[in-house]
Design a protein around this motif. Structure first.
Motif, PDB file in Angstrom:
ATOM      1  N   LEU A 126      41.523  17.822  36.412  1.00  0.00           N
ATOM      2  CA  LEU A 126      41.846  18.414  37.708  1.00  0.00           C
ATOM      3  C   LEU A 126      40.913  17.888  38.796  1.00  0.00           C
ATOM      4  CD1 LEU A 126      42.516  22.161  36.741  1.00  0.00           C
ATOM      5  CD2 LEU A 126      44.198  20.375  37.253  1.00  0.00           C
ATOM      6  N   LEU A 127      39.605  18.010  38.574  1.00  0.00           N
ATOM      7  CA  LEU A 127      38.641  17.556  39.581  1.00  0.00           C
ATOM      8  C   LEU A 127      38.784  16.063  39.864  1.00  0.00           C
ATOM      9  CD1 LEU A 127      35.509  19.621  38.524  1.00  0.00           C
ATOM     10  CD2 LEU A 127      36.745  19.813  40.687  1.00  0.00           C
ATOM     11  N   ASP A 128      39.035  15.286  38.824  1.00  0.00           N
ATOM     12  CA  ASP A 128      39.207  13.841  39.023  1.00  0.00           C
ATOM     13  C   ASP A 128      40.428  13.531  39.885  1.00  0.00           C
ATOM     14  OD1 ASP A 128      36.911  13.350  37.585  1.00  0.00           O
ATOM     15  OD2 ASP A 128      37.965  12.783  35.739  1.00  0.00           O
ATOM     16  N   ALA A 129      41.390  14.452  39.921  1.00  0.00           N
ATOM     17  CA  ALA A 129      42.583  14.275  40.752  1.00  0.00           C
ATOM     18  C   ALA A 129      42.444  14.999  42.097  1.00  0.00           C
ATOM     19  CB  ALA A 129      43.816  14.793  40.008  1.00  0.00           C
ATOM     20  N   GLY A 130      41.247  15.531  42.380  1.00  0.00           N
ATOM     21  CA  GLY A 130      41.029  16.245  43.635  1.00  0.00           C
ATOM     22  C   GLY A 130      41.543  17.666  43.616  1.00  0.00           C
ATOM     23  N   ALA A 131      41.719  18.234  42.434  1.00  0.00           N
ATOM     24  CA  ALA A 131      42.267  19.585  42.289  1.00  0.00           C
ATOM     25  C   ALA A 131      41.287  20.455  41.511  1.00  0.00           C
ATOM     26  CB  ALA A 131      43.613  19.515  41.558  1.00  0.00           C
ATOM     27  N   TYR A 132      41.561  21.755  41.466  1.00  0.00           N
ATOM     28  CA  TYR A 132      40.786  22.673  40.633  1.00  0.00           C
ATOM     29  C   TYR A 132      41.463  24.034  40.621  1.00  0.00           C
ATOM     30  CZ  TYR A 132      38.775  24.067  45.174  1.00  0.00           C
ATOM     31  OH  TYR A 132      38.601  24.466  46.478  1.00  0.00           O
ATOM     32  N   ALA A 133      41.025  24.851  39.668  1.00  0.00           N
ATOM     33  CA  ALA A 133      41.436  26.254  39.627  1.00  0.00           C
ATOM     34  C   ALA A 133      40.205  27.072  39.985  1.00  0.00           C
ATOM     35  CB  ALA A 133      41.935  26.624  38.241  1.00  0.00           C
ATOM     36  N   ARG A 134      40.431  28.232  40.584  1.00  0.00           N
ATOM     37  CA  ARG A 134      39.275  29.057  40.934  1.00  0.00           C
ATOM     38  C   ARG A 134      39.634  30.531  40.873  1.00  0.00           C
ATOM     39  NH1 ARG A 134      39.453  28.308  47.344  1.00  0.00           N
ATOM     40  NH2 ARG A 134      40.862  30.048  47.734  1.00  0.00           N
ATOM     41  N   VAL A 135      38.578  31.319  40.650  1.00  0.00           N
ATOM     42  CA  VAL A 135      38.641  32.766  40.805  1.00  0.00           C
ATOM     43  C   VAL A 135      37.596  33.087  41.861  1.00  0.00           C
ATOM     44  CG1 VAL A 135      38.308  35.004  39.692  1.00  0.00           C
ATOM     45  CG2 VAL A 135      39.314  33.104  38.399  1.00  0.00           C
ATOM     46  N   ARG A 136      37.998  33.861  42.871  1.00  0.00           N
ATOM     47  CA  ARG A 136      37.099  34.117  43.992  1.00  0.00           C
ATOM     48  C   ARG A 136      37.134  35.595  44.360  1.00  0.00           C
ATOM     49  NH1 ARG A 136      37.999  30.766  49.487  1.00  0.00           N
ATOM     50  NH2 ARG A 136      39.789  32.131  49.704  1.00  0.00           N
ATOM     51  N   ARG A 137      35.929  36.124  44.549  1.00  0.00           N
ATOM     52  CA  ARG A 137      35.801  37.508  45.013  1.00  0.00           C
ATOM     53  C   ARG A 137      35.350  37.475  46.469  1.00  0.00           C
ATOM     54  NH1 ARG A 137      33.180  40.052  40.987  1.00  0.00           N
ATOM     55  NH2 ARG A 137      31.209  39.126  41.579  1.00  0.00           N
ATOM     56  N   LYS A 138      36.112  38.181  47.320  1.00  0.00           N
ATOM     57  CA  LYS A 138      35.770  38.326  48.739  1.00  0.00           C
ATOM     58  C   LYS A 138      35.087  39.663  48.914  1.00  0.00           C
ATOM     59  CE  LYS A 138      39.474  35.870  51.124  1.00  0.00           C
ATOM     60  NZ  LYS A 138      40.634  36.056  52.014  1.00  0.00           N
ATOM     61  N   GLY A 139      33.803  39.639  49.209  1.00  0.00           N
ATOM     62  CA  GLY A 139      33.086  40.900  49.345  1.00  0.00           C
ATOM     63  C   GLY A 139      33.019  41.599  48.006  1.00  0.00           C
ATOM     64  N   THR A 140      33.362  42.870  47.990  1.00  0.00           N
ATOM     65  CA  THR A 140      33.265  43.629  46.740  1.00  0.00           C
ATOM     66  C   THR A 140      34.615  44.014  46.167  1.00  0.00           C
ATOM     67  OG1 THR A 140      33.099  45.696  47.994  1.00  0.00           O
ATOM     68  CG2 THR A 140      31.020  44.617  47.368  1.00  0.00           C
ATOM     69  N   GLU A 141      35.708  43.715  46.866  1.00  0.00           N
ATOM     70  CA  GLU A 141      36.988  44.255  46.422  1.00  0.00           C
ATOM     71  C   GLU A 141      38.057  43.236  46.081  1.00  0.00           C
ATOM     72  OE1 GLU A 141      38.371  47.345  48.989  1.00  0.00           O
ATOM     73  OE2 GLU A 141      36.384  48.214  49.160  1.00  0.00           O
ATOM     74  N   VAL A 142      38.340  42.295  46.948  1.00  0.00           N
ATOM     75  CA  VAL A 142      39.486  41.405  46.768  1.00  0.00           C
ATOM     76  C   VAL A 142      39.131  40.277  45.802  1.00  0.00           C
ATOM     77  CG1 VAL A 142      41.108  39.852  47.913  1.00  0.00           C
ATOM     78  CG2 VAL A 142      40.354  41.940  49.073  1.00  0.00           C
ATOM     79  N   VAL A 143      39.952  40.096  44.775  1.00  0.00           N
ATOM     80  CA  VAL A 143      39.796  38.997  43.822  1.00  0.00           C
ATOM     81  C   VAL A 143      41.038  38.117  43.922  1.00  0.00           C
ATOM     82  CG1 VAL A 143      39.557  38.343  41.395  1.00  0.00           C
ATOM     83  CG2 VAL A 143      38.358  40.370  42.269  1.00  0.00           C
ATOM     84  N   GLU A 144      40.839  36.826  44.126  1.00  0.00           N
ATOM     85  CA  GLU A 144      41.937  35.873  44.229  1.00  0.00           C
ATOM     86  C   GLU A 144      41.829  34.835  43.118  1.00  0.00           C
ATOM     87  OE1 GLU A 144      42.103  35.730  49.111  1.00  0.00           O
ATOM     88  OE2 GLU A 144      40.886  34.279  48.021  1.00  0.00           O
ATOM     89  N   VAL A 145      42.966  34.452  42.581  1.00  0.00           N
ATOM     90  CA  VAL A 145      43.057  33.352  41.628  1.00  0.00           C
ATOM     91  C   VAL A 145      43.862  32.267  42.331  1.00  0.00           C
ATOM     92  CG1 VAL A 145      43.871  32.617  39.351  1.00  0.00           C
ATOM     93  CG2 VAL A 145      43.025  34.957  39.694  1.00  0.00           C
ATOM     94  N   ALA A 146      43.386  31.023  42.251  1.00  0.00           N
ATOM     95  CA  ALA A 146      44.080  29.961  42.979  1.00  0.00           C
ATOM     96  C   ALA A 146      44.050  28.656  42.207  1.00  0.00           C
ATOM     97  CB  ALA A 146      43.437  29.747  44.353  1.00  0.00           C
TER      98      ALA A 146
END
Length: 183
Positions: free
Chosen positions: A46-66
């Motif tokens: 993924l990274l070699d193709a300029g891509a990735y997966a992520r899990v991100r927490r915004k502050g203390t509540e919102v969790v995003e998967v992308a």
């Protein structure tokens, strides 16, 4: 599927940018710490193709998967495919990606202040070890250009760096660091 169209402007005077945004009438829509876990397969396809997966927490509540797909930068804008949804639990979302065969590549923390102005979003980002920078994102290249012009930032100052390139710009190897966090 959505497309993310954005540019970064490095080494900004964050206080000056906030003053300019407020003078434009931009609305501050958030200020929070982002905690991001970046994932890829063991062979780094993924990274070699300029891509990735992520899990991100915004502050203390919102969790995003992308999933951030490899995109183009030919036009002077970073244009990436982005698939994103909310999840209820940061750790469970990370475990889910690991169960699919991905491995955690990085743990990143940065503080972000977000302003909206029409269809343009401005994010002032601060990693603990880098100078502050500005991301300008819009639904079109014209929107990004409107954002640059409104802040009187010359187009030549804009770049399309992703996280790896950003850290490399400052002589840092993000993959070797693995963790970038506030103490």
């Amino acid at each position: 599927m959505a497309l993310e169209i954005e540019v970064k402007v490095l080494e900004i005077d964050a206080d000056d940018v906030v003053r300019r945004l407020e003078a434009l009438g931009a609305e501050q829509t958030g200020s929070f710490r982002l905690v991001t876990a970046v994932f890829d397969f063991p062979d780094r396809r993924l990274l070699d193709a300029g891509a990735y997966a992520r899990v991100r927490r915004k502050g203390t509540e919102v969790v995003e998967v992308a999933y951030k797909g490899g995109g183009s930068v030919d036009s002077g804008y970073k244009v990436k495919r982005e698939i994103e949804f909310e999840a209820g639990d940061f750790d469970a979302a990370c475990e889910f990606l690991i169960a699919l065969g991905l491995e955690r590549v990085n743990h990143l923390e940065k503080d972000r202040t977000v302003f909206s102005w029409g269809d343009v979003e401005f994010s002032i980002d601060r990693f603990p070890i880098l100078p502050p920078f500005l991301e300008i994102e819009a639904s079109s290249e014209a929107g990004v250009d409107r954002g640059l012009a409104a802040l009187e930032i010359p187009r030549e100052r804009a770049n399309t760096m992703g996280p790896r390139e950003l850290f490399r710009h400052y002589g840092l190897d993000l993959e070797a660091m693995r963790v970038v966090a506030f103490s």
